[in-house]
Write a protein that holds these residues in place. Structure first.
Motif, PDB file in Angstrom:
ATOM      1  N   ASP A 118       0.814  -1.210   0.000  1.00  0.00           N
ATOM      2  CA  ASP A 118       0.000   0.000   0.000  1.00  0.00           C
ATOM      3  C   ASP A 118       0.852   1.266   0.000  1.00  0.00           C
ATOM      4  OD1 ASP A 118       1.024  -0.179   2.513  1.00  0.00           O
ATOM      5  OD2 ASP A 118      -0.889   0.023   3.570  1.00  0.00           O
ATOM      6  N   GLN A 119       2.167   1.117  -0.015  1.00  0.00           N
ATOM      7  CA  GLN A 119       3.033   2.282  -0.052  1.00  0.00           C
ATOM      8  C   GLN A 119       3.470   2.634  -1.470  1.00  0.00           C
ATOM      9  OE1 GLN A 119       5.799   0.552   3.042  1.00  0.00           O
ATOM     10  NE2 GLN A 119       5.829   2.677   3.644  1.00  0.00           N
ATOM     11  N   GLY A 120       3.067   1.807  -2.443  1.00  0.00           N
ATOM     12  CA  GLY A 120       3.442   2.084  -3.823  1.00  0.00           C
ATOM     13  C   GLY A 120       4.742   1.387  -4.162  1.00  0.00           C
ATOM     14  N   PRO A 121       5.025   1.246  -5.435  1.00  0.00           N
ATOM     15  CA  PRO A 121       6.218   0.531  -5.866  1.00  0.00           C
ATOM     16  C   PRO A 121       7.496   1.238  -5.470  1.00  0.00           C
ATOM     17  CG  PRO A 121       5.173   1.648  -7.725  1.00  0.00           C
ATOM     18  CD  PRO A 121       4.247   1.781  -6.559  1.00  0.00           C
ATOM     19  N   ALA A 122       8.526   0.446  -5.182  1.00  0.00           N
ATOM     20  CA  ALA A 122       9.784   1.017  -4.714  1.00  0.00           C
ATOM     21  C   ALA A 122      10.419   1.923  -5.754  1.00  0.00           C
ATOM     22  CB  ALA A 122      10.756  -0.109  -4.345  1.00  0.00           C
ATOM     23  N   GLU A 123      10.223   1.578  -7.055  1.00  0.00           N
ATOM     24  CA  GLU A 123      10.920   2.344  -8.064  1.00  0.00           C
ATOM     25  C   GLU A 123      10.425   3.779  -8.184  1.00  0.00           C
ATOM     26  OE1 GLU A 123       9.316  -0.474  -8.612  1.00  0.00           O
ATOM     27  OE2 GLU A 123       8.066  -0.405 -10.402  1.00  0.00           O
ATOM     28  N   MET A 124       9.243   4.093  -7.574  1.00  0.00           N
ATOM     29  CA  MET A 124       8.708   5.443  -7.658  1.00  0.00           C
ATOM     30  C   MET A 124       9.626   6.458  -6.992  1.00  0.00           C
ATOM     31  SD  MET A 124       5.762   5.257  -9.225  1.00  0.00           S
ATOM     32  CE  MET A 124       4.737   6.627  -8.704  1.00  0.00           C
ATOM     33  N   ALA A 125      10.449   6.028  -6.042  1.00  0.00           N
ATOM     34  CA  ALA A 125      11.205   6.977  -5.221  1.00  0.00           C
ATOM     35  C   ALA A 125      12.674   7.086  -5.601  1.00  0.00           C
ATOM     36  CB  ALA A 125      11.074   6.608  -3.745  1.00  0.00           C
ATOM     37  N   TRP A 126      13.116   6.412  -6.638  1.00  0.00           N
ATOM     38  CA  TRP A 126      14.509   6.555  -7.038  1.00  0.00           C
ATOM     39  C   TRP A 126      14.786   7.991  -7.464  1.00  0.00           C
ATOM     40  CZ3 TRP A 126      18.653   3.426  -6.701  1.00  0.00           C
ATOM     41  CH2 TRP A 126      18.433   2.069  -6.442  1.00  0.00           C
ATOM     42  N   GLN A 127      15.970   8.504  -7.071  1.00  0.00           N
ATOM     43  CA  GLN A 127      16.308   9.887  -7.382  1.00  0.00           C
ATOM     44  C   GLN A 127      17.766   9.995  -7.836  1.00  0.00           C
ATOM     45  OE1 GLN A 127      15.409  11.838  -3.644  1.00  0.00           O
ATOM     46  NE2 GLN A 127      13.338  12.346  -4.332  1.00  0.00           N
ATOM     47  N   LEU A 128      18.001  10.952  -8.721  1.00  0.00           N
ATOM     48  CA  LEU A 128      19.349  11.260  -9.182  1.00  0.00           C
ATOM     49  C   LEU A 128      19.647  12.711  -8.832  1.00  0.00           C
ATOM     50  CD1 LEU A 128      21.865  10.361 -10.845  1.00  0.00           C
ATOM     51  CD2 LEU A 128      20.739  11.385 -12.839  1.00  0.00           C
ATOM     52  N   ALA A 147      15.565  -2.599 -22.881  1.00  0.00           N
ATOM     53  CA  ALA A 147      14.505  -2.446 -23.878  1.00  0.00           C
ATOM     54  C   ALA A 147      14.765  -3.381 -25.045  1.00  0.00           C
ATOM     55  CB  ALA A 147      14.433  -0.998 -24.354  1.00  0.00           C
ATOM     56  N   GLN A 148      14.294  -4.622 -24.926  1.00  0.00           N
ATOM     57  CA  GLN A 148      14.381  -5.607 -25.996  1.00  0.00           C
ATOM     58  C   GLN A 148      15.801  -5.755 -26.553  1.00  0.00           C
ATOM     59  OE1 GLN A 148      11.442  -4.342 -28.847  1.00  0.00           O
ATOM     60  NE2 GLN A 148       9.744  -5.096 -27.621  1.00  0.00           N
ATOM     61  N   GLY A 149      16.791  -5.618 -25.677  1.00  0.00           N
ATOM     62  CA  GLY A 149      18.169  -5.772 -26.104  1.00  0.00           C
ATOM     63  C   GLY A 149      18.703  -4.634 -26.948  1.00  0.00           C
ATOM     64  N   GLU A 150      17.912  -3.567 -27.135  1.00  0.00           N
ATOM     65  CA  GLU A 150      18.329  -2.470 -28.002  1.00  0.00           C
ATOM     66  C   GLU A 150      18.742  -1.222 -27.240  1.00  0.00           C
ATOM     67  OE1 GLU A 150      18.752  -2.664 -31.209  1.00  0.00           O
ATOM     68  OE2 GLU A 150      18.099  -4.751 -31.242  1.00  0.00           O
ATOM     69  N   GLY A 151      18.353  -1.107 -25.986  1.00  0.00           N
ATOM     70  CA  GLY A 151      18.662   0.091 -25.220  1.00  0.00           C
ATOM     71  C   GLY A 151      18.271  -0.073 -23.768  1.00  0.00           C
ATOM     72  N   TYR A 152      18.185   1.033 -23.051  1.00  0.00           N
ATOM     73  CA  TYR A 152      17.921   0.999 -21.616  1.00  0.00           C
ATOM     74  C   TYR A 152      16.956   2.125 -21.225  1.00  0.00           C
ATOM     75  CZ  TYR A 152      21.987  -2.042 -21.706  1.00  0.00           C
ATOM     76  OH  TYR A 152      22.849  -3.072 -21.986  1.00  0.00           O
ATOM     77  N   PHE A 153      16.333   1.988 -20.049  1.00  0.00           N
ATOM     78  CA  PHE A 153      15.419   3.006 -19.567  1.00  0.00           C
ATOM     79  C   PHE A 153      15.380   2.986 -18.043  1.00  0.00           C
ATOM     80  CE2 PHE A 153      13.024  -0.896 -19.926  1.00  0.00           C
ATOM     81  CZ  PHE A 153      12.218  -0.914 -18.790  1.00  0.00           C
ATOM     82  N   VAL A 154      14.893   4.078 -17.451  1.00  0.00           N
ATOM     83  CA  VAL A 154      14.612   4.134 -16.017  1.00  0.00           C
ATOM     84  C   VAL A 154      13.101   4.233 -15.841  1.00  0.00           C
ATOM     85  CG1 VAL A 154      16.832   5.158 -15.411  1.00  0.00           C
ATOM     86  CG2 VAL A 154      14.885   6.646 -15.927  1.00  0.00           C
ATOM     87  N   PRO A 155      12.560   3.923 -14.644  1.00  0.00           N
ATOM     88  CA  PRO A 155      11.112   3.945 -14.430  1.00  0.00           C
ATOM     89  C   PRO A 155      10.486   5.304 -14.754  1.00  0.00           C
ATOM     90  CG  PRO A 155      12.204   2.878 -12.601  1.00  0.00           C
ATOM     91  CD  PRO A 155      13.296   3.467 -13.450  1.00  0.00           C
ATOM     92  N   GLY A 156       9.209   5.270 -15.075  1.00  0.00           N
ATOM     93  CA  GLY A 156       8.521   6.460 -15.541  1.00  0.00           C
ATOM     94  C   GLY A 156       8.510   7.634 -14.593  1.00  0.00           C
TER      95      GLY A 156
END
Length: 246
Positions: free
Chosen positions: A134-144, A225-234
Motif C-alpha cells: 500500500d506504499q506504492g512501488p519502490a521504483e517510484m522513489a529513485w532519485q538522481l 529495452a528488448q536488447g536495443e537500449g535501456y530506460f529508467v522507471p517512468g
C-alpha cells in the motif's frame, strides 16, 4: 571454521560440477549462510518444495535444462526470490539475456567467493527494504542528484557515481519510462556507432547494476529495452542542477 555470524539466509547452489558445488557451499556455509546444493533444475524444484530459499546461485550450463530456462521459471513462479547467475559465458549478449530472463546479478566464472557472498547478502537487504504494497512501488522513489552525482534509493541510501555512470543516468533520466537506444547512449558518451562501442555501453550498464546491488543492496533502476537500449522507471526523479559539464 571461520567465526561468522549466522545471516539467516537460505541459499541453494545449482551447479553440476561436484567439486565446484561443494566448494561454493562450503565457503557460504562458513560465512553464515544456510546452504544446500543440487546438480540440476529438477533437483532444484524438489528442494524448493521441501523448503523455500532466499537466493538461488544458478549455473547456466546445466544438464537436462539450461539455466536460462530455469531462471525464467523461477522468476515467473517466485517473483521475490534472488537469482545470482554464475557462468563461463562472458559475451555481452549472454549477460543481457541473463538479466532479461530474471537474473538479479550475473557473475562470470571464475567467481570470487567473497563477492558472491556480498551480492547474496545485498539482494536480501534489498528485498527486506521494499515498502509494503500500500506504499506504492519502490521504483517510484529513485532519485538522481545532478549536483552531487549521487543515485538515491527509496529509503534514502546514496551512492556516488563516476563521470561515465553519471552521464548514462543523466541521459536516461531525461526521458523516464522511455527507452534510449544503445547507439544514442554511445554518442552521448562520445563514442561511435560501431559495435565495439555498443558493447562498451552494455559493459558500463552491467558494472553499474552490479555496483548498485553491492553498495546499496537494491536492484538498479535500469531496465533493458528488448536488447536495443535501456530506460529508467517512468517517475524517476531528477534533483538539483549540474554544477558543471559532465
Amino acid at each position: 571454521m571461520d567465526d561468522h555470524k549466522d545471516t539467516g539466509l537460505a541459499v541453494i547452489v545449482v551447479e553440476d560440477e561436484d567439486a565446484i558445488r561443494e566448494e561454493v557451499c562450503d565457503y557460504l556455509s562458513r560465512h553464515g549462510f544456510s546452504v544446500r546444493g543440487v546438480a540440476d533444475g529438477g533437483g532444484l524444484e524438489r528442494m524448493l518444495q521441501d523448503a523455500p530459499a532466499d537466493v538461488i546461485v544458478l549455473d547456466l550450463g546445466l544438464p537436462h535444462e539450461d539455466g536460462i530456462e530455469i531462471a525464467k521459471r523461477l522468476r515467473r513462479q517466485r517473483i521475490s526470490i534472488g537469482i545470482v547467475v554464475t557462468t563461463a559465458r562472458s559475451r555481452v549478449e549472454d549477460r543481457i539475456l541473463g538479466y532479461e530472463t530474471g537474473a538479479d546479478v550475473y557473475l562470470v566464472k571464475p567467481v570470487n567467493y567473497a563477492e558472491l557472498a556480498a551480492v547474496i547478502a545485498a539482494l536480501k537487504r534489498h528485498r527486506d527494504q521494499r515498502p509494503a504494497a500500500d506504499q506504492g512501488p519502490a521504483e517510484m522513489a529513485w532519485q538522481l542528484d545532478l549536483a552531487t552525482w549521487r543515485l538515491m534509493t527509496p529509503t534514502g541510501a546514496a551512492m556516488r557515481l563516476t563521470r561515465a555512470e553519471m552521464k548514462v543516468m543523466d541521459l536516461l533520466s531525461r526521458t523516464p519510462g522511455a527507452p534510449v537506444m544503445r547507439h544514442l547512449i554511445g554518442r552521448h558518451m562520445g563514442k561511435s556507432d560501431q559495435l565495439r562501442d555498443h558493447r562498451y555501453v552494455d559493459q558500463l550498464v552491467s558494472r553499474l547494476r552490479r555496483k548498485v546491488i553491492t553498495e546499496l543492496g537494491w536492484e538498479a533502476p535500469i531496465g533493458s529495452a528488448q536488447g536495443e537500449g535501456y530506460f529508467v522507471p517512468g517517475s524517476f526523479h531528477r534533483l538539483g542542477e549540474p554544477t558543471g559539464p559532465l
